[in-house]
Design an enzyme around this catalytic site. Structure first.
Site, PDB file in Angstrom:
ATOM      1  N   TYR A  62      26.150  12.774 -28.253  1.00 61.17           N
ATOM      2  CA  TYR A  62      27.073  11.404 -28.315  1.00 61.17           C
ATOM      3  C   TYR A  62      28.560  12.705 -27.900  1.00 61.17           C
ATOM      4  O   TYR A  62      29.834  11.606 -28.710  1.00 61.17           O
ATOM      5  CB  TYR A  62      27.324  11.132 -29.762  1.00 61.17           C
ATOM      6  CG  TYR A  62      25.972  11.298 -30.510  1.00 61.17           C
ATOM      7  CD1 TYR A  62      24.720  10.874 -29.443  1.00 61.17           C
ATOM      8  CD2 TYR A  62      25.584  11.274 -31.868  1.00 61.17           C
ATOM      9  CE1 TYR A  62      23.291  10.959 -30.358  1.00 61.17           C
ATOM     10  CE2 TYR A  62      24.580  11.340 -32.516  1.00 61.17           C
ATOM     11  CZ  TYR A  62      23.235  10.661 -31.584  1.00 61.17           C
ATOM     12  OH  TYR A  62      22.123  10.829 -32.315  1.00 61.17           O
ATOM     13  N   HIS A  63      28.623  12.844 -26.420  1.00 61.70           N
ATOM     14  CA  HIS A  63      29.667  13.450 -26.341  1.00 61.70           C
ATOM     15  C   HIS A  63      29.980  12.839 -24.734  1.00 61.70           C
ATOM     16  O   HIS A  63      30.286  14.003 -24.108  1.00 61.70           O
ATOM     17  CB  HIS A  63      29.964  15.163 -26.662  1.00 61.70           C
ATOM     18  CG  HIS A  63      30.013  15.492 -28.036  1.00 61.70           C
ATOM     19  ND1 HIS A  63      29.724  15.983 -28.247  1.00 61.70           N
ATOM     20  CD2 HIS A  63      30.230  14.775 -29.034  1.00 61.70           C
ATOM     21  CE1 HIS A  63      29.816  16.884 -29.470  1.00 61.70           C
ATOM     22  NE2 HIS A  63      30.244  15.120 -29.894  1.00 61.70           N
ATOM     23  N   PRO A  64      29.712  11.957 -24.297  1.00 59.21           N
ATOM     24  CA  PRO A  64      30.024  11.524 -22.732  1.00 59.21           C
ATOM     25  C   PRO A  64      30.920  11.458 -22.755  1.00 59.21           C
ATOM     26  O   PRO A  64      32.302  11.351 -22.690  1.00 59.21           O
ATOM     27  CB  PRO A  64      29.157  10.884 -23.187  1.00 59.21           C
ATOM     28  CG  PRO A  64      29.154   9.941 -23.630  1.00 59.21           C
ATOM     29  CD  PRO A  64      29.313  10.356 -25.159  1.00 59.21           C
TER      30      PRO A  64
END
Length: 531
Positions: free
Chosen positions: A465-467
């Site tokens: 969850y780190h775009p």
């Protein structure tokens, strides 16, 4: 609701909340903060373990999904992003990681003056109310409470000790002078409750007459007069900005909104008959993310898996939380972490562990019926980059997300090395005596060749969850914003969120996103002083 403000901030996420708070702080400027989602009234948002209830929930999550990815053997995976006040800081795992000093020095070396470590550190510190030991590198008295983990589990303590016996140093503060080492995670939590960007930055500012917070306000497109941004189009009408529009809609929302408004690559805009305002080929490109592989080990120690195995046990846990704000409901997404080097990166840590005293094949299916822990591992600075592509000229239609994971040889080798290290740590005391079986990938995977381990990762790995990176900062042909976060070739428009990262930071990205919001607001206010 007014029709005109000095500043319009689009997106009340990690960066947007910080921007709106700081711009409205002295009362001189009118600020409108626009959030497509709702207020953060869902009680699960404020309970640390509530991310199990808010991720995948369309009332709090945009519920994006990637396109099939060849690096994942053709799999498509969910990409949660927060759609609520606080953005992803309201649904994330509460883990607080600044990154490595070298990350920001690398940004500056790419031509982004002012973003080197010693220039961004004051903004990290300004944001923090650090609850641990006082340090010249940690902030106290800021809006964002950052605390040490209050929960412990024997299997996580054993992992940390085993990692040290394997040769990795202990590190009491990985957000201090040096990131390398193993420790318990630091959390954005206060007295057993989540401290989201909305809690930290918006709650103290709600009474300001010059700050208007509008929820349920999805921006359809940006408005321009020539090459100057002048406001936004909502379903309910137009809002005008007399000074600036600040786009803080995140690594998916910000580039998509730029493109549907006429700023982006010609090949993205022309097929959808979008009038070109400014051709910027880098919009939606340079997409970076952290991909996690999740080795699971069965163990002879109590874990969350069996601690919540009955309604009675769950009731006791809930009661403890209600009465004391302690217990498993205060647990973040992980308890232990490690920032360590593989032989592929001898100079600085290149992998990160997330140690979780639970395990599951998927969150939807719930935890395993047996005691186990997960030693999630990711490569912190992947070479592989992906992109976004429009499917229509409407912001309401999610763009196609092409993450392009594991596209380079270095990325493939690094994830394999991380999995191997997870296995080796499990073979060291005192963890070895607790591990009863490697559940996944399973001891037979990798016996013959590393290709088997890589294939397991392709079949099972998922986003953590780190775009980032889709409106990257710089001055090359693919840059979208300059070092002041101004969109190239456009007046009155900045981007301030994780999309501006030219290179993803080493670790969880919420803390850097908040820092970006702090620094963006400071730059804007300084320019006003200099005018």
């Amino acid at each position: 609701m007014q029709k005109q403000y000095d500043y319009i901030v689009i997106g009340a996420g990690s960066a947007g909340c910080a921007v709106a708070n700081r711009l409205s702080q002295d009362g001189r400027h009118t600020v409108a903060l626009l959030e497509a989602g709702s207020r953060d009234l869902n009680p699960w948002i404020h309970v640390p373990v509530g991310y199990f209830k808010t991720m995948g929930n369309p009332s709090t999550d945009w519920c994006y999904k990637s396109k099939p990815c060849s690096g994942l053997n053709g799999r498509s995976i969910p990409w949660p992003r927060g759609k609520v006040l606080g953005g992803s800081s309201s649904i994330n795992g509460l883990l607080y990681v600044r990154g490595q000093a070298q990350d920001f020095d690398d940004w500056a070396n790419l031509g982004n003056d002012g973003w080197q470590w010693d220039q961004v550190l004051p903004y990290f510190m300004r944001s923090e109310d650090w609850q641990g030991a006082a340090s010249g590198m940690r902030g106290q008295g800021g809006p964002l409470t950052v605390s040490e983990t209050r929960l412990s589990r024997p299997v996580v303590d054993a992992w940390l000790e085993a990692a040290q016996n394997f040769g990795y140093p202990a590190n009491k503060d990985y957000n201090g002078k040096d990131q390398e080492g193993v420790s318990l995670f630091q959390l954005t939590a206060k007295k057993g409750r989540r401290c989201s960007a909305a809690v930290a930055y918006l709650n103290p500012a709600r009474s300001r007459a010059n700050l208007t917070i509008l929820t349920g306000s999805c921006v359809e497109k940006l408005l321009f007069e020539g090459s100057r941004a002048t406001g936004v189009q909502l379903a309910s009408g137009q809002l005008k900005a007399t000074k600036e529009v600040i786009l803080s809609a995140g690594a998916i929302g910000s580039p998509q909104l730029l493109m549907v408004s006429g700023i982006g690559p010609e090949e993205q805009l022309t097929p959808h008959n979008i009038n070109m305002v400014k051709e910027l080929p880098g919009v939606g490109q340079n997409l970076q993310d952290h991909l996690q592989a999740r080795p699971v080990f069965k163990c002879a120690a109590s874990t969350i898996n069996t601690e919540i195995s009955s309604w009675f046990k769950q009731g006791l846990i809930g009661l403890e939380y209600l009465l004391k704000r302690t217990g498993p409901m205060t647990m973040a997404a992980s308890l232990g972490t490690g920032f360590v080097k593989t032989h592929l990166s001898p100079g600085r840590p290149d992998i990160q562990f997330h140690i979780q005293p639970f395990s599951a094949d998927s969150p939807a299916e719930g935890p395993h019926k047996f005691d186990a822990f997960t030693a999630s591992v990711l490569q912190m600075r992947p070479e592989s980059t992906g992109h976004l592509s429009l499917v229509s000229d409407r912001f309401s239609d999610h763009p196609d997300i092409h993450p392009n994971y594991l596209a380079t040889e270095l990325d493939q080798k690094t994830i394999v090395e991380g999995i191997k290290i997870a296995r080796l740590i499990a073979q060291h005391a005192p963890l070895k005596s607790l591990v009863t079986q490697e559940h996944s990938p399973g001891i037979n995977i990798g016996e013959q060749a590393d290709a088997e381990i890589l294939n397991w990762a392709r079949e099972t790995a998922t986003t953590i969850y780190h775009p980032t990176g889709t409106c990257k900062m710089g001055n090359d042909d693919m840059a979208v914003v300059d070092a002041q976060l101004k969109v190239h070739g456009i007046e009155g428009l900045r981007v301030a969120d994780a999309s501006i990262m030219p290179i993803i930071t080493s670790g969880n990205t919420n803390a850097p996103a908040i820092m970006i919001g702090e620094k963006a607001a400071a730059m804007i206010l300084q320019e006003m002083v200099n005018v």
